[in-house]
Design an enzyme around this catalytic site. Structure first.
Site, PDB file in Angstrom:
ATOM      1  N   GLU A   1      10.999  19.368  22.562  1.00 12.37           N
ATOM      2  CA  GLU A   1      10.812  20.718  22.465  1.00 12.37           C
ATOM      3  C   GLU A   1       9.531  20.840  23.655  1.00 12.37           C
ATOM      4  O   GLU A   1       8.479  19.845  23.126  1.00 12.37           O
ATOM      5  CB  GLU A   1       9.899  20.799  21.541  1.00 12.37           C
ATOM      6  CG  GLU A   1       9.406  22.316  20.757  1.00 12.37           C
ATOM      7  CD  GLU A   1       9.349  22.666  19.611  1.00 12.37           C
ATOM      8  OE1 GLU A   1       8.926  23.846  19.772  1.00 12.37           O
ATOM      9  OE2 GLU A   1       9.729  21.568  19.252  1.00 12.37           O
TER      10      GLU A   1
ATOM     11  N   ASP B   1       9.691  27.149  23.583  1.00 10.66           N
ATOM     12  CA  ASP B   1       8.587  27.160  22.713  1.00 10.66           C
ATOM     13  C   ASP B   1       7.818  27.829  23.597  1.00 10.66           C
ATOM     14  O   ASP B   1       7.642  29.253  23.159  1.00 10.66           O
ATOM     15  CB  ASP B   1       7.516  26.299  22.004  1.00 10.66           C
ATOM     16  CG  ASP B   1       6.930  26.424  20.935  1.00 10.66           C
ATOM     17  OD1 ASP B   1       6.979  28.156  20.688  1.00 10.66           O
ATOM     18  OD2 ASP B   1       6.071  25.681  20.120  1.00 10.66           O
TER      19      ASP B   1
ATOM     20  N   LYS C   1       8.378  32.195  17.007  1.00  9.50           N
ATOM     21  CA  LYS C   1       7.518  32.195  16.728  1.00  9.50           C
ATOM     22  C   LYS C   1       6.268  33.870  16.586  1.00  9.50           C
ATOM     23  O   LYS C   1       6.378  34.387  17.338  1.00  9.50           O
ATOM     24  CB  LYS C   1       6.480  31.424  16.818  1.00  9.50           C
ATOM     25  CG  LYS C   1       6.287  29.773  16.952  1.00  9.50           C
ATOM     26  CD  LYS C   1       6.031  29.458  17.425  1.00  9.50           C
ATOM     27  CE  LYS C   1       6.466  27.731  17.523  1.00  9.50           C
ATOM     28  NZ  LYS C   1       4.449  27.402  18.229  1.00  9.50           N
TER      29      LYS C   1
END
Length: 369
Positions: free
Chosen positions: A218, A243, A267
């Site tokens: 990631e 991310d 997120k």
């Protein structure tokens, strides 16, 4: 229905142990809890966990953006009109996704309570019955991380997210130590949090990790280096997750166009809440990208919001929302059946907020009426 008051609580959530990532060590998590009141007596709760390294917002800055700009803008508006609420917020201030997420989450909590339905039923209906919980290993010495992993395997965990990124050679040692300790049957995901900086360093690490069998890697490079992600992906068969490089639809489109990732980490704090997160999941689904709903280490309130998104979408195949498990005190009662999470059928977010604990953890507050 109209919003009649918005209360802001800037709080410090105490951690069992420090949380260490490549760019910072957290001795506590700074959060802002938002309480939205309506003229029908229905109250909704939201949360923002700002991160200057990810969303470009500080804790203090998000508080004053909410106090001086966003809360006054939505006061008197109908919280059920989610599209309009976002349009109002977007016209009031550019960016500020974490601050906007707090208002969005509170509005969905109100919407669910009004209709007497859990939020996941309002954004597609429940698809998943449960998700396995991944234990996050903070950066530490290789032997310490390996021992912690072994302890958590004994408690039932079957997957780990390893935080690395402050020294690539030491990071390779850390990853190999954990794999050697837990064996081949346990999933290991490695989160670099941009710490390896560029594609050359990343490829050096991946050559050393060829036999370790990682689930995915990631965000090894800087957030804006989508080209670097695409280059790395062309040189390895280890799946890549983006991310910090993914905030909203513009970045998602670039990731898709450049085939820069195999999986994306959505997120709520990065994209602006539940409503934008659902849009990102749909965008990813059209491109054949798997999704994860990740964490900024939120309390039960923000974590529950993320879980509602995850439980409603087939394309979301993993979650990493473990903030409440890291806190020695929390304001809500989100329940984990460790190592699983199974949401209830309670309306709204399904979280009861302990006002006494919230007051205890609050550093400063404001009310907008």
């Amino acid at each position: 229905m109209k919003i009649t008051a918005i209360h802001l609580y800037a709080a410090h959530f105490p951690l069992h142990t420090p949380f260490i990532v490549s760019y910072h060590t957290y001795d506590y998590m700074p959060s802002i809890i938002v309480k939205v009141e309506t003229d029908e007596g229905i109250t909704g709760y939201g949360e923002t966990v700002a991160d200057e390294h990810v969303t470009g917002e500080t804790w203090e800055g998000a508080f004053y953006t909410l106090k001086n700009t966003l809360a006054p803008a939505v006061l008197g508006k109908n919280p059920l009109e989610i599209e309009k609420i976002h349009d109002i917020m977007n016209k009031a201030v550019y960016g500020a996704p974490a601050a906007k997420a707090a208002i969005d989450i509170a509005c969905f909590d109100i919407l669910g309570k009004k209709l007497k339905q859990p939020v996941y039923q309002l954004i597609g209906g429940r698809y998943h019955d449960e998700f396995p919980i991944t234990h996050v290993l903070s950066i530490a010495e290789p032997d310490y991380m390996a021992e912690e992993a072994a302890t958590m395997v004994d408690q039932g965990y079957r997957s780990f997210k390893m935080k690395v990124g402050n020294d690539v050679r030491k990071d390779v040692e850390r990853i190999k130590a954990v794999r050697a300790r837990v064996g081949e049957g346990i999933a290991i995901r490695v989160d670099v949090n941009q710490g390896w900086t560029n594609s050359a360093t990343t490829l050096t690490a991946l050559r050393a990790l060829r036999e370790v069998n990682l689930d995915w890697l990631e965000q090894p490079v800087l957030a804006d280096d989508i080209n670097g992600m695409a280059f790395i992906r062309s040189k390895t068969d280890i799946p890549l997750m983006v991310d910090e490089g993914l905030k909203g639809p513009r970045e998602m489109r670039e990731v898709i166009e450049k085939q820069a990732a195999d999986k994306v980490n959505i997120k709520l704090m990065k994209c602006g809440g539940i409503y934008p997160a659902v849009k990102l999941a749909h965008q990813a689904e059209m491109a054949g990208l798997e999704c994860q709903v990740g964490s900024m280490v939120e309390s039960s309130i923000g974590s529950a919001a993320g879980f509602h998104v995850a439980f409603s979408k087939k394309v979301i195949t993993s979650v990493e929302l473990t903030g409440p498990l890291k806190f020695s005190k929390d304001v809500g009662n989100l329940h984990y059946d460790v190592p699983f999470i199974r949401l209830t059928e309670q309306p709204g977010l399904g979280v009861d907020v302990d006002e006494k604990t919230l007051a205890e953890l609050t550093v400063f507050e404001a009310a907008i009426r």
